[in-house]
Design an enzyme around this catalytic site. Structure first.
Site, PDB file in Angstrom:
ATOM      1  N   LYS A  45      11.024 -23.544  13.489  1.00 51.21           N
ATOM      2  CA  LYS A  45      12.220 -23.397  12.670  1.00 51.21           C
ATOM      3  C   LYS A  45      13.253 -24.427  13.129  1.00 51.21           C
ATOM      4  CE  LYS A  45      15.826 -20.108  11.413  1.00 51.21           C
ATOM      5  NZ  LYS A  45      16.283 -18.719  11.486  1.00 51.21           N
ATOM      6  N   LYS A  83       9.573 -23.866   8.770  1.00 52.55           N
ATOM      7  CA  LYS A  83      10.779 -23.694   7.974  1.00 52.55           C
ATOM      8  C   LYS A  83      11.804 -24.754   8.330  1.00 52.55           C
ATOM      9  CE  LYS A  83      14.482 -20.436   7.567  1.00 52.55           C
ATOM     10  NZ  LYS A  83      15.235 -19.540   8.360  1.00 52.55           N
TER      11      LYS A  83
HETATM   12  C1  PBG Z   1      18.103 -15.882  10.311  1.00 52.70           C
HETATM   13  C2  PBG Z   1      17.565 -16.672   9.172  1.00 52.70           C
HETATM   14  C3  PBG Z   1      18.115 -17.773   8.493  1.00 52.70           C
HETATM   15  C4  PBG Z   1      17.247 -18.064   7.444  1.00 52.70           C
HETATM   16  C5  PBG Z   1      16.190 -17.171   7.529  1.00 52.70           C
HETATM   17  N1  PBG Z   1      16.401 -16.319   8.608  1.00 52.70           N
HETATM   18  C6  PBG Z   1      19.389 -18.475   8.687  1.00 52.70           C
HETATM   19  C7  PBG Z   1      19.648 -19.290   9.859  1.00 52.70           C
HETATM   20  O1  PBG Z   1      18.831 -19.455  10.761  1.00 52.70           O
HETATM   21  O2  PBG Z   1      20.775 -19.773   9.921  1.00 52.70           O
HETATM   22  C8  PBG Z   1      17.431 -19.146   6.419  1.00 52.70           C
HETATM   23  C9  PBG Z   1      16.756 -18.922   5.110  1.00 52.70           C
HETATM   24  C10 PBG Z   1      17.253 -19.757   3.987  1.00 52.70           C
HETATM   25  O3  PBG Z   1      18.055 -20.701   4.159  1.00 52.70           O
HETATM   26  O4  PBG Z   1      16.829 -19.487   2.851  1.00 52.70           O
HETATM   27  N2  PBG Z   1      18.230 -16.543  11.507  1.00 52.70           N
END
Ligand code: PBG
Length: 324
Positions: free
Chosen positions: A195, A248
């Site tokens: 991520k 992601k």
């Molecule tokens: C929680 C999380 C996030 C997303 C999914 N889980 C936000 C982040 O890390 O700031 C992002 C999903 C999206 O942008 O559609 N940490």
């Protein structure tokens, strides 16, 4: 005369031929629909940076899942906007937490749907970070217990899959152990293994009211230029017991998706995130792009790069295109 023995165009002549030799194919079973659950009753509030996506109260999200299921959506992933936020993210692991309530209601109304729960703290902490903060720092090991507690309470409510997204080291192992100790050895973990600290989460933070109050997430989410490090992250989550690996965002990281596909045999998910949705949506609304074609081409690219599972706010529309 050039050598024209080989003419790839022969197989592009009509749709039947193209379909016959098509390499990657989206199906309705590929998709997971993300949903945002908020307090209240009868609430259906559109997110301004994500037209077509709403904050939904428990009653509304329950109806939404029931109708999405009829439309072919087989899996959903839930995010919560709690009534109140605090330092310890109490709303994330409360038995009566907003996501826990939603899971129970959805389970009752649509028993066949796969319910996934995002396991993170950022929506529930007063400072908006994904873990415990002390002295301006997000502490790793102290956060693990809260993440594990959150996953267990989501499993207790009836989640089929928990999806840790906090990017704390050791989170998958801590959650696996806690689930097993609580008798939830059958609950699967879909690990947000790779991520990145991405600008493309912008609209999500509006939707989930989870923007960090200070600093950013670069001290725990991955640095976008790194690919080898992504393999380490995937390896760690694999060894800690992840059942599904995720990359992601999706489209700006298709190279990473392909690398994970080639190296790991676990099912692979990709999250087509809020900003990726918002871009296509905005250009479509202005008439600058054909939204439906851009959507299908984008989702197909994610499949072609190796994803088995695609999390996208377009899940309903894509399934409609595929089955309609
Ligand atoms: C929680 C999380 C996030 C997303 C999914 N889980 C936000 C982040 O890390 O700031 C992002 C999903 C999206 O942008 O559609 N940490």
């Amino acid at each position: 005369m050039p050598n024209l023995t080989h003419r790839p165009r022969r197989l592009r002549k009509n749709e039947a031929l193209r379909a016959l030799v098509r390499e990657a194919r989206l199906t309705r079973d590929d998709f997971v629909l993300p949903l945002f659950v908020c307090p209240g009753w009868s609430v259906r509030k559109e997110i301004s940076s994500m037209p077509g996506v709403h904050n939904l109260s428990v009653d509304e999200v329950t109806k939404e899942v029931a109708s999405a299921y009829v439309g072919g959506v087989r899996s959903v992933i839930l995010f919560g906007l709690p009534e109140t936020k605090d330092e310890l993210a109490s709303g994330a692991h409360a038995e009566t937490g907003i996501v826990q309530q939603a899971i129970r209601a959805i389970r009752k109304a649509t028993p066949e749907v796969i319910v996934m729960a995002d396991t993170c703290l950022c929506e529930y902490t007063s400072h908006g970070h994904c873990g415990v903060v002390r002295g301006g720092e997000v502490l790793n090991d102290e956060s693990l217990e809260l993440l594990a507690r959150t996953a267990v309470s989501q499993a207790e409510a009836g989640a089929d899959v928990v999806a840790p997204s906090a990017m704390m080291d050791g989170q998958v192992g801590a959650i696996r152990e806690a689930l097993d100790d609580s008798g939830f050895e059958h609950v699967a973990i879909m690990a947000y293994a790779v991520k990145y600290a991405s600008a493309f989460y912008g609209p999500f933070r509006e939707a989930a009211e989870s923007a960090p109050a200070f600093g950013d997430r670069r001290a725990y989410q991955m640095d976008p230029p790194n690919a080898r490090e992504a393999m380490r992250e995937a390896e760690l989550d694999f060894s800690e017991g992840a059942d599904i690996l995720m990359v992601k965002p999706a489209t700006v990281y298709l190279d990473i998706l392909k690398m994970v596909r080639d190296r790991f045999d676990l099912p692979l998910a990709a999250y087509h995130v809020s900003g990726e949705y918002a871009m296509i949506k905005a250009a479509g609304q202005r008439g600058w792009l054909d939204e439906q074609r851009a959507m299908m081409e984008t989702l197909t690219s994610i499949k072609r790069a190796g994803a088995d599972i695609i999390l996208t706010y377009y899940a309903r529309e894509a399934i409609r295109m595929l089955t309609g």
